[in-house]
Design a protein around this motif. Structure first.
Motif, short mmCIF file in Angstrom:
data_model
loop_
_atom_site.label_atom_id
_atom_site.label_comp_id
_atom_site.label_asym_id
_atom_site.label_seq_id
_atom_site.Cartn_x
_atom_site.Cartn_y
_atom_site.Cartn_z
N ALA A 197 61.79 48.12 -4.06
CA ALA A 197 62.11 48.33 -2.65
C ALA A 197 62.76 49.70 -2.52
O ALA A 197 63.64 50.04 -3.31
CB ALA A 197 63.06 47.24 -2.15
N VAL A 198 62.30 50.49 -1.56
CA VAL A 198 62.80 51.86 -1.40
C VAL A 198 63.48 52.01 -0.05
O VAL A 198 62.88 51.76 0.99
CB VAL A 198 61.63 52.87 -1.52
CG1 VAL A 198 62.10 54.28 -1.16
CG2 VAL A 198 61.06 52.85 -2.93
N ASP A 199 64.77 52.41 -0.10
CA ASP A 199 65.47 52.78 1.13
C ASP A 199 65.06 54.21 1.45
O ASP A 199 65.56 55.16 0.84
CB ASP A 199 66.99 52.66 0.92
CG ASP A 199 67.79 53.06 2.17
OD1 ASP A 199 67.21 53.69 3.08
OD2 ASP A 199 69.00 52.76 2.22
N ALA A 200 64.13 54.35 2.40
CA ALA A 200 63.55 55.66 2.72
C ALA A 200 64.18 56.26 3.97
O ALA A 200 63.57 57.13 4.60
CB ALA A 200 62.04 55.53 2.88
N THR A 201 65.38 55.81 4.31
CA THR A 201 66.05 56.26 5.53
C THR A 201 66.11 57.78 5.66
O THR A 201 65.80 58.33 6.72
CB THR A 201 67.49 55.70 5.58
OG1 THR A 201 67.42 54.28 5.60
CG2 THR A 201 68.24 56.19 6.80
#
Ligand SMILES: *Cc1c(COP(=O)(O)O)cnc(C)c1O
Length: 401
Positions: A197-201
């Motif tokens: 899961a990637v936090d791409a914020t």
């Protein structure tokens, strides 16, 4: 700057059976064009080119007592669904879901992890998500392992094969902006039977395509770059495949109730129409600021992946195709008080938390995170906006003088 042209998924009207023209589905366009035209929306009945806001909380059944796509607003609403379709296209995802805040998205996602399973995440990361992971470890029996993103092989050692459910990363970790190689992380996670899961914020799809790099789930605080104007709180999850986990996330959103309201959904889409323009300008401004202050006598260091001197520069250059982003940190020569003093002297940079809006912000991160913070005491985090960069540079110069 050219962003990749990709074949978008066909956007089907979920709440207008028989109205197949609701969205123009010729989707062979660039991300810029998709975003600008809000998913190529035209209302065939009125000709409106801006999507409507549907505030209704409930939806009528027909004379056979059948529903037509929507039932009750905690499950889904038409305005939000439109935004989710555009987000899914933007990410190259099979589906996307909106949440009432970024952290509502994080906590709902983490509902799909069982007690005893391992979650691996970087030691330096967005503090709110880290706080929630620690709480899950204390209260719910999850095995949370934090790894040092700057140490080679640290992720590989933290991921226990067969026991790890989720590897959670940020491609540029907040607020030191150390770079994590998304492709390598996905290979490591998958080899251990975990999902990535990637936090791409801070690295939205106009610069980094997380699903293309091997991520299974992409997360955004929509509050930041996607909305872009510091006036809406929102969260996003997008998935590579609609599978049992995704069904569970959707079910958890309905039952935990963290849905985004129609007006906020609409505001988010309104902001997304200029995401590519804002991100390009903000990245250019940040790079100019980083270069200008790189050897400033009032600073120990400038932390920005766009600088060639940054240890993660080569990876960042490989995985970020639309700019190095607009987040950077300054290590002030001095202690916490010296750093805080700089943050009170700026006149354009607003001393406030958050990021990703059109206006530039400065914050003393350790103060905001509180006494448990592991962020260096002399670190100032900048969120660079779209103002004129010579004026931003002059502002920081006078604050550091
Ligand atoms: C802001 C932020 C979040 C949390 O999102 P909210 O919308 O504030 O709930 C998560 N991750 C990152 C990187 C953020 O900047």
């Amino acid at each position: 700057m050219a962003y990749p042209v990709q074949k978008h998924r066909t956007i089907t009207p979920p709440y207008a059976p028989g109205r197949d023209e609701f969205f123009v589905t010729n989707t062979d366009h660039s991300l810029e064009t998709l975003l600008t035209q809000a998913g190529h929306f035209v209302d065939p009945e009125t000709g409106a080119i801006v999507p409507p806001i549907h505030p209704s909380t409930t939806y009528r059944r027909d004379d056979r007592y059948e529903l037509h796509g929507f039932e009750y607003s905690r499950i889904a609403n038409p305005t939000g669904r439109h935004v989710e379709e555009v987000l899914a296209s933007l990410e190259g995802a099979e589906d996307a879901l909106l949440f009432s805040s970024g952290l509502a998205g994080v906590s709902t996602f983490l509902e799909t992890v069982n007690s005893g399973q391992r979650i691996v995440a970087p030691r330096v990361m967005y503090h709110g998500a880290a706080d929630w992971l620690r709480r899950l470890a204390e209260r719910r029996g999850m095995d949370v392992a934090f790894f040092d993103a700057t140490a080679p092989d640290a992720l590989e050692h933290a991921v226990l094969a067969g026991e790890t459910a989720v590897v959670w990363i940020e491609p540029s970790v907040n607020p030191t902006w150390d770079v994590i190689d998304v492709r390598t992380a996905s290979e490591t996670a998958h080899a251990a039977g975990a999902i990535l899961a990637v936090d791409a914020t801070v690295t939205p799809a106009v610069t980094l395509r997380a699903l293309d790099l091997g991520a299974d789930i992409v997360f955004h605080s929509g509050t930041k770059y996607l909305a872009g104007h510091s006036d809406v709180t929102a969260g996003v999850l997008a998935t590579r495949t609609v599978d049992a986990r995704w069904d569970e996330i959707r079910r958890a959103r309905t039952l935990m109730g963290g849905v985004l309201g129609p007006f906020e959904s609409w505001l988010l889409l309104r902001g997304m129409r200029t995401l590519h323009l804002r991100y390009e300008r903000q990245s250019a401004n940040a790079l100019a600021i980083a270069r200008h202050f790189e050897n400033h006598p009032g600073l120990e260091a400038v932390l920005y992946p766009g600088l060639e001197s940054h240890p993660g520069h080569a990876i960042a250059a490989r995985q970020m195709n639309g700019g190095f982003g607009a987040m950077l940190s300054l290590l002030v020569a001095g202690d916490a008080d010296d750093a805080r003093r700089v943050a009170t002297r700026t006149r354009l940079f607003v001393p406030a938390t958050s990021l990703g809006g059109v206006e530039s912000l400065i914050e003393h991160r350790a103060t905001v995170e509180g006494p448990d913070s592991i962020v260096p005491a002399n670190l100032l985090r900048l969120s660079v906006g779209v103002e004129r960069v010579d004026e931003l540079i002059a502002d920081l110069e006078q604050a550091l003088a």
